[in-house]
Design an enzyme around this catalytic site. Structure first.
Site, PDB file in Angstrom:
ATOM      1  N   ILE A   3       0.840  -1.203   0.000  1.00  0.00           N
ATOM      2  CA  ILE A   3       0.000   0.000   0.000  1.00  0.00           C
ATOM      3  C   ILE A   3       0.877   1.256   0.000  1.00  0.00           C
ATOM      4  O   ILE A   3       1.556   1.558   0.991  1.00  0.00           O
ATOM      5  CB  ILE A   3      -0.986  -0.009   1.196  1.00  0.00           C
ATOM      6  CG1 ILE A   3      -1.826  -1.303   1.164  1.00  0.00           C
ATOM      7  CG2 ILE A   3      -1.888   1.220   1.141  1.00  0.00           C
ATOM      8  CD1 ILE A   3      -2.600  -1.562  -0.110  1.00  0.00           C
ATOM      9  N   THR A   4       0.803   1.973  -1.127  1.00  0.00           N
ATOM     10  CA  THR A   4       1.634   3.164  -1.322  1.00  0.00           C
ATOM     11  C   THR A   4       1.304   4.228  -0.283  1.00  0.00           C
ATOM     12  O   THR A   4       0.132   4.499  -0.006  1.00  0.00           O
ATOM     13  CB  THR A   4       1.391   3.724  -2.738  1.00  0.00           C
ATOM     14  OG1 THR A   4       1.747   2.714  -3.668  1.00  0.00           O
ATOM     15  CG2 THR A   4       2.241   4.963  -2.996  1.00  0.00           C
ATOM     16  N   ARG A 114      26.951  14.193 -27.532  1.00  0.00           N
ATOM     17  CA  ARG A 114      28.001  13.171 -27.476  1.00  0.00           C
ATOM     18  C   ARG A 114      28.605  12.950 -28.867  1.00  0.00           C
ATOM     19  O   ARG A 114      27.890  12.608 -29.822  1.00  0.00           O
ATOM     20  CB  ARG A 114      27.400  11.861 -26.960  1.00  0.00           C
ATOM     21  CG  ARG A 114      28.278  10.648 -27.066  1.00  0.00           C
ATOM     22  CD  ARG A 114      29.388  10.649 -26.041  1.00  0.00           C
ATOM     23  NE  ARG A 114      30.056   9.361 -26.002  1.00  0.00           N
ATOM     24  CZ  ARG A 114      31.314   9.215 -25.576  1.00  0.00           C
ATOM     25  NH1 ARG A 114      32.020  10.266 -25.164  1.00  0.00           N
ATOM     26  NH2 ARG A 114      31.862   8.012 -25.538  1.00  0.00           N
ATOM     27  N   GLU A 209      -2.634  -0.439 -10.687  1.00  0.00           N
ATOM     28  CA  GLU A 209      -3.944  -0.058 -11.269  1.00  0.00           C
ATOM     29  C   GLU A 209      -4.410  -1.077 -12.309  1.00  0.00           C
ATOM     30  O   GLU A 209      -5.106  -0.727 -13.258  1.00  0.00           O
ATOM     31  CB  GLU A 209      -3.886   1.340 -11.924  1.00  0.00           C
ATOM     32  CG  GLU A 209      -3.324   2.439 -11.064  1.00  0.00           C
ATOM     33  CD  GLU A 209      -4.352   3.050 -10.113  1.00  0.00           C
ATOM     34  OE1 GLU A 209      -5.541   2.735 -10.218  1.00  0.00           O
ATOM     35  OE2 GLU A 209      -3.921   3.832  -9.250  1.00  0.00           O
ATOM     36  N   GLU A 213      -2.220  -7.189 -18.651  1.00  0.00           N
ATOM     37  CA  GLU A 213      -3.120  -8.300 -19.022  1.00  0.00           C
ATOM     38  C   GLU A 213      -4.557  -7.974 -18.608  1.00  0.00           C
ATOM     39  O   GLU A 213      -5.509  -8.271 -19.336  1.00  0.00           O
ATOM     40  CB  GLU A 213      -2.662  -9.612 -18.361  1.00  0.00           C
ATOM     41  CG  GLU A 213      -1.385 -10.189 -18.945  1.00  0.00           C
ATOM     42  CD  GLU A 213      -0.161  -9.351 -18.648  1.00  0.00           C
ATOM     43  OE1 GLU A 213      -0.011  -8.872 -17.518  1.00  0.00           O
ATOM     44  OE2 GLU A 213       0.663  -9.164 -19.569  1.00  0.00           O
TER      45      GLU A 213
HETATM   46  C1  FAD Z   1       5.094   0.043  -6.301  1.00  0.00           C
HETATM   47  C2  FAD Z   1       3.712  -0.551  -6.075  1.00  0.00           C
HETATM   48  C3  FAD Z   1       2.751   0.212  -5.430  1.00  0.00           C
HETATM   49  C4  FAD Z   1       1.479  -0.338  -5.173  1.00  0.00           C
HETATM   50  N1  FAD Z   1       0.561   0.417  -4.479  1.00  0.00           N
HETATM   51  C5  FAD Z   1      -0.661  -0.117  -4.197  1.00  0.00           C
HETATM   52  C6  FAD Z   1      -1.635   0.628  -3.432  1.00  0.00           C
HETATM   53  O1  FAD Z   1      -1.389   1.759  -3.013  1.00  0.00           O
HETATM   54  N2  FAD Z   1      -2.836   0.054  -3.197  1.00  0.00           N
HETATM   55  C7  FAD Z   1      -3.138  -1.204  -3.616  1.00  0.00           C
HETATM   56  O2  FAD Z   1      -4.253  -1.669  -3.386  1.00  0.00           O
HETATM   57  N3  FAD Z   1      -2.230  -1.928  -4.327  1.00  0.00           N
HETATM   58  C8  FAD Z   1      -1.006  -1.421  -4.629  1.00  0.00           C
HETATM   59  N4  FAD Z   1      -0.092  -2.166  -5.321  1.00  0.00           N
HETATM   60  C9  FAD Z   1      -0.446  -3.527  -5.706  1.00  0.00           C
HETATM   61  C10 FAD Z   1      -0.868  -3.604  -7.163  1.00  0.00           C
HETATM   62  O3  FAD Z   1      -2.176  -3.068  -7.340  1.00  0.00           O
HETATM   63  C11 FAD Z   1      -0.785  -5.054  -7.621  1.00  0.00           C
HETATM   64  O4  FAD Z   1       0.591  -5.417  -7.566  1.00  0.00           O
HETATM   65  C12 FAD Z   1      -1.327  -5.266  -9.011  1.00  0.00           C
HETATM   66  O5  FAD Z   1      -2.723  -5.083  -9.070  1.00  0.00           O
HETATM   67  C13 FAD Z   1      -1.021  -6.678  -9.558  1.00  0.00           C
HETATM   68  O6  FAD Z   1      -1.461  -7.644  -8.656  1.00  0.00           O
HETATM   69  P1  FAD Z   1      -0.447  -8.737  -8.100  1.00  0.00           P
HETATM   70  O7  FAD Z   1       0.818  -8.057  -7.666  1.00  0.00           O
HETATM   71  O8  FAD Z   1      -1.198  -9.523  -7.098  1.00  0.00           O
HETATM   72  O9  FAD Z   1      -0.067  -9.618  -9.366  1.00  0.00           O
HETATM   73  P2  FAD Z   1      -0.623 -11.077  -9.729  1.00  0.00           P
HETATM   74  O10 FAD Z   1      -2.130 -11.031  -9.757  1.00  0.00           O
HETATM   75  O11 FAD Z   1       0.048 -12.094  -8.879  1.00  0.00           O
HETATM   76  O12 FAD Z   1      -0.137 -11.200 -11.223  1.00  0.00           O
HETATM   77  C14 FAD Z   1       1.164 -11.691 -11.597  1.00  0.00           C
HETATM   78  C15 FAD Z   1       1.228 -11.778 -13.115  1.00  0.00           C
HETATM   79  O13 FAD Z   1       0.182 -12.677 -13.574  1.00  0.00           O
HETATM   80  C16 FAD Z   1      -0.624 -12.001 -14.513  1.00  0.00           C
HETATM   81  N5  FAD Z   1      -2.031 -12.371 -14.382  1.00  0.00           N
HETATM   82  C17 FAD Z   1      -2.770 -12.411 -13.246  1.00  0.00           C
HETATM   83  N6  FAD Z   1      -4.043 -12.766 -13.536  1.00  0.00           N
HETATM   84  C18 FAD Z   1      -4.094 -12.924 -14.887  1.00  0.00           C
HETATM   85  C19 FAD Z   1      -5.146 -13.273 -15.804  1.00  0.00           C
HETATM   86  N7  FAD Z   1      -6.393 -13.491 -15.385  1.00  0.00           N
HETATM   87  N8  FAD Z   1      -4.828 -13.359 -17.117  1.00  0.00           N
HETATM   88  C20 FAD Z   1      -3.573 -13.122 -17.554  1.00  0.00           C
HETATM   89  N9  FAD Z   1      -2.551 -12.789 -16.732  1.00  0.00           N
HETATM   90  C21 FAD Z   1      -2.806 -12.692 -15.429  1.00  0.00           C
HETATM   91  C22 FAD Z   1      -0.483 -10.520 -14.181  1.00  0.00           C
HETATM   92  O14 FAD Z   1      -0.815  -9.712 -15.291  1.00  0.00           O
HETATM   93  C23 FAD Z   1       0.972 -10.432 -13.802  1.00  0.00           C
HETATM   94  O15 FAD Z   1       1.778 -10.322 -14.957  1.00  0.00           O
HETATM   95  C24 FAD Z   1       1.181  -1.650  -5.592  1.00  0.00           C
HETATM   96  C25 FAD Z   1       2.158  -2.410  -6.258  1.00  0.00           C
HETATM   97  C26 FAD Z   1       3.406  -1.874  -6.503  1.00  0.00           C
HETATM   98  C27 FAD Z   1       4.440  -2.729  -7.190  1.00  0.00           C
END
Ligand code: FAD
Length: 225
Positions: A3-4, A114, A209, A213
């Protein structure tokens, strides 16, 4: 998790399941003070980029939130959260354009100054064409971003356009930042260079956000095919 700005937050907007039997319809939104008993913000996590913000995991354990803290009607949370997420996608697209422009500017400046093999790097067609492609893709990204923002401002449907703008602008940004690092040679790879920072910062725009995918899924569903 992830959570940012949670390490600095005085209060948080929490989207929570309030009626598991209703599935996705059983979600409500609450405003929660950070000092509520049972709420812990863990130590900040270490990230690859985006060093100007911090993030952490938030843990809720027997944390009781009074009903007055609910934002909007009970169990109408999903639609509201999705609306915010859609606007956030337009903001992410704009973020991608800004970051990409900064990276392109660094490339233009470095490659004009450069001198290698008797002339500036921009004497090479490959270099000029790469920077021209950066400018073209960034302009297309910006126009897509503006289009979705105008639809949102006018109260018209904009889910598909917001996803298209976010997908295109953030993938363009990653491409531009990678090319900027390449065109900047060793100096861009050094920690003093803003280009290495742009390269580390850009990737998260394709993840937060809704990943690329998820945007593609949203766009496909809204094509009406
Ligand atoms: C720097 C940073 C700041 C963030 N800040 C916030 C915040 O303030 N609030 C908050 O709520 N969240 C925050 N997040 C979380 C962020 O919203 C999630 O990381 C993001 O939605 C992706 O979810 P996940 O990490 O669970 O990925 P996963 O769901 O585990 O996905 C991993 C990979 O699998 C792919 N994948 C997953 N499901 C599918 C599908 N159905 N079809 C095809 N491909 C798929 C994804 O595209 C991805 O490439 C933050 C993340 C980062 C890195």
């Amino acid at each position: 998790m992830y959570i940012t700005n949670s390490p600095f937050a005085d209060f948080m907007i929490v989207v929570a399941v309030t009626n598991p039997e209703l599935g996705l319809k059983g979600i409500s939104i609450f405003i929660v003070d950070a000092d509520t008993p049972g709420l812990t913000v863990n130590a900040p996590l270490k990230k690859l980029g985006m060093g100007a913000s911090e993030m952490a995991e938030i843990v809720f354990e027997d944390c009781r939130i009074p009903v007055e803290n609910r934002l909007g009607p009970e169990e109408a949370g999903l639609i509201r959260a999705l609306k915010v997420l859609t606007l956030g996608r337009i903001a992410s697209a704009a973020f991608g354009v800004g970051l990409g422009r900064a990276a392109m500017q660094e490339s233009r400046s470095y490659c004009s100054q450069r001198v290698q093999f008797g002339g500036p790097l921009t004497a090479n067609q490959f270099v000029r064409f790469t920077i021209a492609d950066m400018a073209t893709r960034l302009e297309a990204s910006w126009q897509s971003c503006l289009h979705s923002a105008r639809l949102a401002d006018a109260g018209q449907p904009h889910d598909r356009e917001a996803s298209m703008a976010k997908l295109f602008a953030t993938e363009t940004c990653t491409w531009v930042c990678e090319r900027a690092l390449h065109l900047g040679g060793a100096q861009a790879y050094m920690k003093e260079s803003p280009v290495q920072r742009f390269y580390r910062d850009c990737k998260v725009l394709e993840i937060g956000e809704g990943t690329s995918e998820i945007q593609r899924e949203t766009i496909f569903k809204q094509l009406g095919v």
